[in-house]
Design a protein around this motif. Structure first.
Motif, PDB file in Angstrom:
ATOM      1  N   PRO A  92       0.805  -1.232   0.000  1.00 36.02           N
ATOM      2  CA  PRO A  92       0.000   0.000   0.000  1.00 36.02           C
ATOM      3  C   PRO A  92       0.835   1.279   0.000  1.00 36.02           C
ATOM      4  N   ILE A  93       1.911   1.332   0.795  1.00 31.38           N
ATOM      5  CA  ILE A  93       2.702   2.565   0.814  1.00 31.38           C
ATOM      6  C   ILE A  93       3.509   2.691  -0.477  1.00 31.38           C
ATOM      7  N   TYR A  94       3.924   1.569  -1.053  1.00 35.13           N
ATOM      8  CA  TYR A  94       4.618   1.591  -2.343  1.00 35.13           C
ATOM      9  C   TYR A  94       3.700   2.176  -3.413  1.00 35.13           C
ATOM     10  N   LYS A  95       2.458   1.686  -3.480  1.00 32.59           N
ATOM     11  CA  LYS A  95       1.503   2.180  -4.472  1.00 32.59           C
ATOM     12  C   LYS A  95       1.054   3.601  -4.161  1.00 32.59           C
ATOM     13  N   PHE A 105      -2.686   5.402   0.913  1.00 32.51           N
ATOM     14  CA  PHE A 105      -2.125   6.003   2.118  1.00 32.51           C
ATOM     15  C   PHE A 105      -2.965   5.632   3.334  1.00 32.51           C
ATOM     16  N   MET A 106      -4.292   5.745   3.219  1.00 31.35           N
ATOM     17  CA  MET A 106      -5.172   5.429   4.333  1.00 31.35           C
ATOM     18  C   MET A 106      -5.101   3.952   4.692  1.00 31.35           C
ATOM     19  N   ALA A 107      -5.029   3.087   3.672  1.00 32.60           N
ATOM     20  CA  ALA A 107      -4.885   1.659   3.935  1.00 32.60           C
ATOM     21  C   ALA A 107      -3.591   1.383   4.698  1.00 32.60           C
ATOM     22  N   PHE A 108      -2.525   2.063   4.295  1.00 29.69           N
ATOM     23  CA  PHE A 108      -1.251   1.900   4.991  1.00 29.69           C
ATOM     24  C   PHE A 108      -1.359   2.352   6.437  1.00 29.69           C
ATOM     25  N   PHE A 109      -1.926   3.535   6.691  1.00 29.84           N
ATOM     26  CA  PHE A 109      -2.025   4.053   8.052  1.00 29.84           C
ATOM     27  C   PHE A 109      -2.801   3.097   8.950  1.00 29.84           C
ATOM     28  N   PHE A 110      -3.922   2.596   8.467  1.00 30.42           N
ATOM     29  CA  PHE A 110      -4.758   1.724   9.288  1.00 30.42           C
ATOM     30  C   PHE A 110      -4.045   0.415   9.608  1.00 30.42           C
ATOM     31  N   ILE A 111      -3.497  -0.240   8.581  1.00 30.50           N
ATOM     32  CA  ILE A 111      -2.873  -1.548   8.786  1.00 30.50           C
ATOM     33  C   ILE A 111      -1.553  -1.413   9.533  1.00 30.50           C
ATOM     34  N   PHE A 112      -0.782  -0.377   9.198  1.00 31.32           N
ATOM     35  CA  PHE A 112       0.530  -0.233   9.828  1.00 31.32           C
ATOM     36  C   PHE A 112       0.400   0.155  11.295  1.00 31.32           C
ATOM     37  N   TYR A 176       2.243  12.686   4.074  1.00 33.41           N
ATOM     38  CA  TYR A 176       0.885  12.735   3.526  1.00 33.41           C
ATOM     39  C   TYR A 176       0.194  14.059   3.842  1.00 33.41           C
ATOM     40  N   ARG A 177       0.373  14.546   5.052  1.00 36.28           N
ATOM     41  CA  ARG A 177      -0.229  15.827   5.402  1.00 36.28           C
ATOM     42  C   ARG A 177       0.396  16.970   4.620  1.00 36.28           C
ATOM     43  N   GLY A 178       1.631  16.778   4.189  1.00 42.28           N
ATOM     44  CA  GLY A 178       2.307  17.807   3.414  1.00 42.28           C
ATOM     45  C   GLY A 178       1.686  18.043   2.053  1.00 42.28           C
ATOM     46  N   ILE A 179       0.958  17.054   1.527  1.00 41.78           N
ATOM     47  CA  ILE A 179       0.291  17.234   0.231  1.00 41.78           C
ATOM     48  C   ILE A 179      -1.189  17.546   0.413  1.00 41.78           C
ATOM     49  N   GLY A 180      -1.587  17.799   1.662  1.00 41.85           N
ATOM     50  CA  GLY A 180      -2.983  18.130   1.921  1.00 41.85           C
ATOM     51  C   GLY A 180      -3.901  16.936   1.860  1.00 41.85           C
ATOM     52  N   GLY A 181      -3.355  15.747   2.072  1.00 42.65           N
ATOM     53  CA  GLY A 181      -4.170  14.543   2.018  1.00 42.65           C
ATOM     54  C   GLY A 181      -5.130  14.457   3.190  1.00 42.65           C
ATOM     55  N   SER A 182      -6.240  13.772   2.980  1.00 34.45           N
ATOM     56  CA  SER A 182      -7.252  13.638   4.018  1.00 34.45           C
ATOM     57  C   SER A 182      -8.106  12.411   3.745  1.00 34.45           C
ATOM     58  N   MET A 183      -8.950  12.088   4.707  1.00 33.92           N
ATOM     59  CA  MET A 183      -9.882  10.981   4.541  1.00 33.92           C
ATOM     60  C   MET A 183     -10.871  11.259   3.417  1.00 33.92           C
ATOM     61  N   ALA A 184     -11.202  12.533   3.240  1.00 33.32           N
ATOM     62  CA  ALA A 184     -12.146  12.897   2.174  1.00 33.32           C
ATOM     63  C   ALA A 184     -11.587  12.529   0.802  1.00 33.32           C
ATOM     64  N   ALA A 186      -9.492  10.122   0.187  1.00 29.87           N
ATOM     65  CA  ALA A 186      -9.553   8.666   0.076  1.00 29.87           C
ATOM     66  C   ALA A 186     -10.964   8.215  -0.287  1.00 29.87           C
ATOM     67  N   ARG A 187     -11.979   8.838   0.308  1.00 28.19           N
ATOM     68  CA  ARG A 187     -13.363   8.477  -0.020  1.00 28.19           C
ATOM     69  C   ARG A 187     -13.699   8.817  -1.470  1.00 28.19           C
ATOM     70  N   GLU A 188     -13.161   9.940  -1.951  1.00 28.07           N
ATOM     71  CA  GLU A 188     -13.397  10.312  -3.343  1.00 28.07           C
ATOM     72  C   GLU A 188     -12.786   9.276  -4.291  1.00 28.07           C
ATOM     73  N   GLU A 189     -11.564   8.827  -3.978  1.00 24.28           N
ATOM     74  CA  GLU A 189     -10.925   7.806  -4.811  1.00 24.28           C
ATOM     75  C   GLU A 189     -11.716   6.503  -4.782  1.00 24.28           C
ATOM     76  N   TRP A 190     -12.221   6.154  -3.604  1.00 25.40           N
ATOM     77  CA  TRP A 190     -13.004   4.930  -3.484  1.00 25.40           C
ATOM     78  C   TRP A 190     -14.277   5.028  -4.319  1.00 25.40           C
ATOM     79  N   GLY A 191     -14.955   6.161  -4.213  1.00 24.95           N
ATOM     80  CA  GLY A 191     -16.198   6.345  -4.955  1.00 24.95           C
ATOM     81  C   GLY A 191     -15.988   6.372  -6.454  1.00 24.95           C
ATOM     82  N   ALA A 192     -14.881   6.973  -6.896  1.00 23.79           N
ATOM     83  CA  ALA A 192     -14.605   7.072  -8.331  1.00 23.79           C
ATOM     84  C   ALA A 192     -13.928   5.827  -8.892  1.00 23.79           C
TER      85      ALA A 192
END
Length: 233
Positions: A92-95, A105-112, A176-184, A186-192
């Motif tokens: 997950p972190i590689y991808k 990123f979110m998958a990595f955070f949760f599992i790691f 991840y926070r440096g690029i403005g990443g968020s749970m929102a 991740a949800r957008e990627e999941w939905g799309a």
């Protein structure tokens, strides 16, 4: 990956089993983040080697008078967690870094995070867990010095791995926070559905080969994510 022959894990060619993944940090990961990915991969190798060493420690633990279940569980930890840790948190972190994927990123955070908690519990060395940790090692220093000395390297390595895992979790979170990443995001990627197709994701951030088929990757450096956290370890 279309057009790429899987190369990991590296298996002898005479085996009928073939590698399951394609991994090429030099070509697939942006240059400024290759060192981080290599360190995470090294951390996975150290953790896997520690699980191997733990089997030897549990044999000594068993010979010194403990339960045979500790040896059995040590084999289970090795067979199960060495490959699963690669698939569940390194990939997950590689991808995520390869294709700027919030979902990965979110998958990595949760599992790691669960991996860090598990590694800490393993450090404790609870009986019938099949892990040579501090409690078991200190106990045998009082009753069987030879067994304790054999168990000690596993205990020290588990402690080191736990600390390094915590540092990696903090480092990747800052990244991840440096690029403005968020749970929102991740949800957008999941939905799309872009989380499972790097080519679709790259349509917003980079250039894609029009002749490519299947799950192609964005072409670096045009699609390198604009990470802002360049601090060291």
């Amino acid at each position: 990956m279309t057009g790429q022959e899987n190369n990991f894990p590296p298996l002898p060619k005479f085996l009928r089993v073939r590698p399951c993944f394609y991994q090429n940090i030099q070509e697939e990961i942006p240059s400024q983040h290759q060192q981080l990915v290599r360190r995470i991969f090294t951390l996975w190798m150290i953790y896997s080697a520690t699980l191997c060493l733990n089997v030897i420690g549990c044999i000594a633990w068993w010979a010194a008078g403990s339960y045979a279940s500790n040896f059995g569980y040590s084999l289970l930890w090795l067979i199960l967690f060495a490959p699963c840790s690669y698939v569940c948190w390194f990939r997950p972190i590689y991808k995520a870094i390869r294709a700027d994927s919030s979902f990965n990123f979110m998958a990595f955070f949760f599992i790691f995070f669960l991996q860090v908690v598990l590694a800490f519990i393993q450090c404790l060395g609870l009986n019938n867990w099949g892990i040579c940790g501090w409690i078991a090692t200190i106990m045998f220093f009082k009753t069987n010095l030879a067994a304790a000395i054999i168990m000690l390297p596993t205990t020290l390595l588990l402690t080191l791995v736990t600390i390094l895992m915590l540092l990696v979790l903090i480092k990747v979170h800052r990244l991840y926070r440096g690029i403005g990443g968020s749970m929102a995001h991740a949800r957008e990627e999941w939905g799309a559905g872009t989380w499972k197709d790097a080519a679709v994701k790259a349509g917003d951030v980079g250039v894609i080969d029009p002749n490519a088929q299947g799950s192609s990757l964005p072409q670096y450096p045009a699609s390198v994510p604009s990470y802002t956290d360049n601090r060291g370890w």
